[in-house]
Write an enzyme that holds these catalytic residues in place. Sequence first.
Site, PDB file in Angstrom:
ATOM      1  N   LYS A 122       0.759  -1.242  -0.098  1.00 60.38           N
ATOM      2  CA  LYS A 122       0.017  -0.143   0.012  1.00 60.38           C
ATOM      3  C   LYS A 122       0.731   1.151  -0.050  1.00 60.38           C
ATOM      4  CE  LYS A 122      -2.242  -1.199   3.926  1.00 60.38           C
ATOM      5  NZ  LYS A 122      -1.640  -2.406   4.208  1.00 60.38           N
ATOM      6  N   ARG A 177     -10.040   0.537   8.403  1.00 58.71           N
ATOM      7  CA  ARG A 177      -9.301  -0.624   8.738  1.00 58.71           C
ATOM      8  C   ARG A 177     -10.538  -1.529   9.434  1.00 58.71           C
ATOM      9  NH1 ARG A 177      -3.643   0.278   8.712  1.00 58.71           N
ATOM     10  NH2 ARG A 177      -2.684  -1.753   9.129  1.00 58.71           N
TER      11      ARG A 177
END
Length: 191
Positions: free
Chosen positions: A14, A89
């Site tokens: 990422k 998340r």
Amino acid sequence: MLNLVLFGPPGSGKGTQSEKLITKYQLVHFSTGDILRGEINAGSQLGKEAKSFMEKGELVPDSVVIGMIAQKVDQNLNAKGFIFDGFPRTVAQAEALDKMLKERSIGISGMLSLEVAHDELVKRLLNRGLSSGRADDKDENVIENRIKVYNKETAPVADFYNKQNKFHGIKGVGEIDEIFNRLVSAIDTLA
Ligand code: AP5
């Protein structure tokens, strides 16, 4: 605005791919991990609260990260767009992000999910741990816990975006440029 969620397990790339995407699309990059590490290095109260969770590979409480991101978005409302890296998340964070963006008349354009198998993740993180100085990269048990926490608490976020037809799975293995080209192909279908 082009607002992207760059998603994937720890070590999926990422951060690496965000660096390339912000240059190409001139986006503002929000990495909750980087922001939290900055707070720890600065010795702030927030950093002190976050440190023990991060060292164990556990998630920092939702309320802490949601407030942090809202503040950053408000500081950058004139940007061409945002990349959210490592956020949301949890489903609660995804819901809070949708609500917060909606209140500002903006939304997520798409979620790009980097797909990398377990053993490759562990290999990449242990390798980075040799030089990164990150406490959560040094210990294989902590790395395994980060992956476990991802599978339990973070993976359901993919379904949240899938229900909105915003989910794009991207093969995250191979050369960095090759993966970047896959991301660009997916992003160029979003506009
Ligand atoms: P965070 O900093 O977000 O870490 P992470 O998700 O575990 O991700 P990483 O930065 O380790 O990996 P990445 O996917 O960015 O991969 P990278 O490009 O670096 O979070 C850390 C902690 O902060 C969490 O555990 C939690 O405690 C807390 N936190 C953060 N956000 C939170 C939130 N929203 N809510 C609650 N808590 C939160 O690459 C990894 C390595 O692989 C590098 O060495 C790279 O060079 C290498 N690599 C990259 N691509 C390739 C490739 N194609 N081939 C080979 N190697 C590659």
